[in-house]
Design a protein around this motif. Structure first.
Motif, PDB file in Angstrom:
ATOM      1  N   PRO A  57      -8.903   2.981   0.248  1.00  0.00           N
ATOM      2  CA  PRO A  57     -10.121   2.167   0.314  1.00  0.00           C
ATOM      3  C   PRO A  57     -10.020   0.915  -0.559  1.00  0.00           C
ATOM      4  N   ALA A  58     -10.399  -0.205   0.001  1.00  0.00           N
ATOM      5  CA  ALA A  58     -10.342  -1.457  -0.749  1.00  0.00           C
ATOM      6  C   ALA A  58     -11.262  -1.439  -1.965  1.00  0.00           C
ATOM      7  N   LYS A  59     -12.311  -0.629  -1.923  1.00  0.00           N
ATOM      8  CA  LYS A  59     -13.267  -0.601  -3.029  1.00  0.00           C
ATOM      9  C   LYS A  59     -12.658  -0.069  -4.325  1.00  0.00           C
ATOM     10  N   LEU A  60     -11.440   0.481  -4.272  1.00  0.00           N
ATOM     11  CA  LEU A  60     -10.781   0.902  -5.517  1.00  0.00           C
ATOM     12  C   LEU A  60     -10.621  -0.273  -6.472  1.00  0.00           C
ATOM     13  N   HIS A  61     -10.577  -1.484  -5.939  1.00  0.00           N
ATOM     14  CA  HIS A  61     -10.435  -2.666  -6.800  1.00  0.00           C
ATOM     15  C   HIS A  61     -11.646  -2.868  -7.706  1.00  0.00           C
ATOM     16  N   LEU A  62     -12.768  -2.259  -7.361  1.00  0.00           N
ATOM     17  CA  LEU A  62     -13.941  -2.354  -8.237  1.00  0.00           C
ATOM     18  C   LEU A  62     -13.745  -1.511  -9.493  1.00  0.00           C
ATOM     19  N   ASN A  63     -12.820  -0.576  -9.456  1.00  0.00           N
ATOM     20  CA  ASN A  63     -12.448   0.260 -10.607  1.00  0.00           C
ATOM     21  C   ASN A  63     -10.926   0.394 -10.622  1.00  0.00           C
ATOM     22  N   PRO A  64     -10.202  -0.616 -11.098  1.00  0.00           N
ATOM     23  CA  PRO A  64      -8.735  -0.637 -10.985  1.00  0.00           C
ATOM     24  C   PRO A  64      -8.025   0.549 -11.631  1.00  0.00           C
ATOM     25  N   ASP A  65      -8.678   1.207 -12.575  1.00  0.00           N
ATOM     26  CA  ASP A  65      -8.040   2.376 -13.195  1.00  0.00           C
ATOM     27  C   ASP A  65      -7.857   3.521 -12.192  1.00  0.00           C
ATOM     28  N   ARG A  66      -8.537   3.458 -11.048  1.00  0.00           N
ATOM     29  CA  ARG A  66      -8.405   4.501 -10.038  1.00  0.00           C
ATOM     30  C   ARG A  66      -7.231   4.255  -9.089  1.00  0.00           C
ATOM     31  N   ILE A  67      -6.702   3.040  -9.084  1.00  0.00           N
ATOM     32  CA  ILE A  67      -5.665   2.692  -8.112  1.00  0.00           C
ATOM     33  C   ILE A  67      -4.403   3.515  -8.327  1.00  0.00           C
ATOM     34  N   THR A  68      -3.923   3.589  -9.554  1.00  0.00           N
ATOM     35  CA  THR A  68      -2.653   4.285  -9.815  1.00  0.00           C
ATOM     36  C   THR A  68      -2.710   5.760  -9.416  1.00  0.00           C
ATOM     37  N   PRO A  69      -3.710   6.530  -9.844  1.00  0.00           N
ATOM     38  CA  PRO A  69      -3.724   7.940  -9.415  1.00  0.00           C
ATOM     39  C   PRO A  69      -3.887   8.126  -7.913  1.00  0.00           C
ATOM     40  N   GLU A  70      -4.616   7.223  -7.248  1.00  0.00           N
ATOM     41  CA  GLU A  70      -4.790   7.357  -5.803  1.00  0.00           C
ATOM     42  C   GLU A  70      -3.497   7.019  -5.061  1.00  0.00           C
ATOM     43  N   VAL A  71      -2.773   6.028  -5.547  1.00  0.00           N
ATOM     44  CA  VAL A  71      -1.480   5.719  -4.948  1.00  0.00           C
ATOM     45  C   VAL A  71      -0.520   6.884  -5.162  1.00  0.00           C
ATOM     46  N   GLU A  72      -0.500   7.429  -6.365  1.00  0.00           N
ATOM     47  CA  GLU A  72       0.377   8.574  -6.653  1.00  0.00           C
ATOM     48  C   GLU A  72       0.049   9.748  -5.732  1.00  0.00           C
ATOM     49  N   LYS A  73      -1.221  10.016  -5.534  1.00  0.00           N
ATOM     50  CA  LYS A  73      -1.630  11.114  -4.659  1.00  0.00           C
ATOM     51  C   LYS A  73      -1.139  10.884  -3.238  1.00  0.00           C
ATOM     52  N   ALA A  74      -1.296   9.654  -2.747  1.00  0.00           N
ATOM     53  CA  ALA A  74      -0.868   9.352  -1.380  1.00  0.00           C
ATOM     54  C   ALA A  74       0.639   9.473  -1.217  1.00  0.00           C
ATOM     55  N   VAL A  75       1.383   8.980  -2.198  1.00  0.00           N
ATOM     56  CA  VAL A  75       2.842   9.088  -2.137  1.00  0.00           C
ATOM     57  C   VAL A  75       3.258  10.548  -2.130  1.00  0.00           C
ATOM     58  N   THR A  76       2.681  11.337  -3.023  1.00  0.00           N
ATOM     59  CA  THR A  76       3.044  12.748  -3.154  1.00  0.00           C
ATOM     60  C   THR A  76       2.736  13.528  -1.880  1.00  0.00           C
ATOM     61  N   GLU A  77       1.587  13.240  -1.274  1.00  0.00           N
ATOM     62  CA  GLU A  77       1.161  13.989  -0.089  1.00  0.00           C
ATOM     63  C   GLU A  77       1.923  13.595   1.165  1.00  0.00           C
ATOM     64  N   ARG A  78       2.404  12.341   1.270  1.00  0.00           N
ATOM     65  CA  ARG A  78       2.947  11.858   2.533  1.00  0.00           C
ATOM     66  C   ARG A  78       4.456  11.650   2.540  1.00  0.00           C
ATOM     67  N   ARG A  79       5.111  11.617   1.382  1.00  0.00           N
ATOM     68  CA  ARG A  79       6.503  11.177   1.362  1.00  0.00           C
ATOM     69  C   ARG A  79       7.453  12.116   2.105  1.00  0.00           C
ATOM     70  N   ALA A  80       7.131  13.405   2.177  1.00  0.00           N
ATOM     71  CA  ALA A  80       8.022  14.346   2.855  1.00  0.00           C
ATOM     72  C   ALA A  80       8.113  14.071   4.354  1.00  0.00           C
ATOM     73  N   ASP A  81       7.151  13.345   4.905  1.00  0.00           N
ATOM     74  CA  ASP A  81       7.126  13.060   6.337  1.00  0.00           C
ATOM     75  C   ASP A  81       7.903  11.793   6.707  1.00  0.00           C
TER      76      ASP A  81
END
Length: 219
Positions: A57-81
């Motif tokens: 979600p683009a709205k993560l930019h309203l709270n930039p401290d949330r960007i890193t953990p959300e990116v990490e979560k997405a990488v972890t969940e999807r990289r095996a595919d």
């Protein structure tokens, strides 16, 4: 209908929910929702059907401290595919944390401080001597001005805050990715609402096109 033929997602959806990848390619792009239209356009233009797009979600930019953990979560969940994952974020206000975490995860990301720099070209952007007093909008942010600027800053409820918040800015710079008279008219209106001078710069896709082209052809 495949992703290349699908209509562009609505900006409000990209702001709040993001965009899920279809899981058909071998390269996964994990990106900010504010870049979805540009990335999908480049995919169509270049026939990059082997690249899937997953937008946070683009709205993560309203709270930039949330960007890193959300990116990490997405990488972890999807990289095996996928055979490779590429993160289509710049630093984006994370203070270097996103870059450090991507290095730990073994994935690459876009270089630069933010999308304004890579749309214009990082070196060209850095050469401006008046950027500290400029407020930037891209195509996406012009469309979502109320959602990203006007309402979050409380200007819809307290217009008297405008001069307090924007008193040190001198101009609004619209970095246009597309030539759209309706968007330019809206950008001019945004500048007027903020009490700022207006400057138009057509950037196209800038370094984003170069970076994605490199990723699309990497083995």
């Amino acid at each position: 209908m495949n992703e290349n033929e699908a209509p562009l997602p609505d900006p409000a959806t990209l702001t709040e929910s993001g965009l899920a990848a279809r899981g058909e390619g071998r390269i996964l792009l994990i990106a900010c929702g504010a870049l979805a239209h540009e990335i999908l356009a480049l995919k169509r233009l270049n026939g990059w059907d082997h690249m899937d797009l997953h937008c946070l979600p683009a709205k993560l930019h309203l709270n930039p401290d949330r960007i890193t953990p959300e990116v990490e979560k997405a990488v972890t969940e999807r990289r095996a595919d996928y055979s490779r994952v590429f993160v289509v974020y710049a630093d984006c206000g994370t203070g270097g944390r996103l870059q450090a975490r991507c290095a730990d995860l073994g994935v690459e990301m876009v270089a630069g401080p933010h999308c304004y720099a890579f749309f214009e070209g990082v070196e060209r952007f850095a050469a401006h001597d008046d950027e500290i007093t400029a407020f930037y909008l891209t195509d996406f942010l012009v469309r979502q001005f109320d959602a990203f600027v006007w309402r979050p800053m409380g200007l819809d409820r307290h217009p008297e805050l405008r001069d307090m918040i924007f008193g040190n800015y001198t101009k609004l710079v619209y970095q246009a990715q597309t030539r759209d008279p309706a968007l330019e008219a809206k950008a001019r209106d945004c500048a007027a609402r903020l009490g700022l001078d207006y400057e138009y710069r057509f950037t196209g896709y800038g370094d984003l096109a170069t970076v994605l082209a490199r990723e699309a052809t990497a083995s």
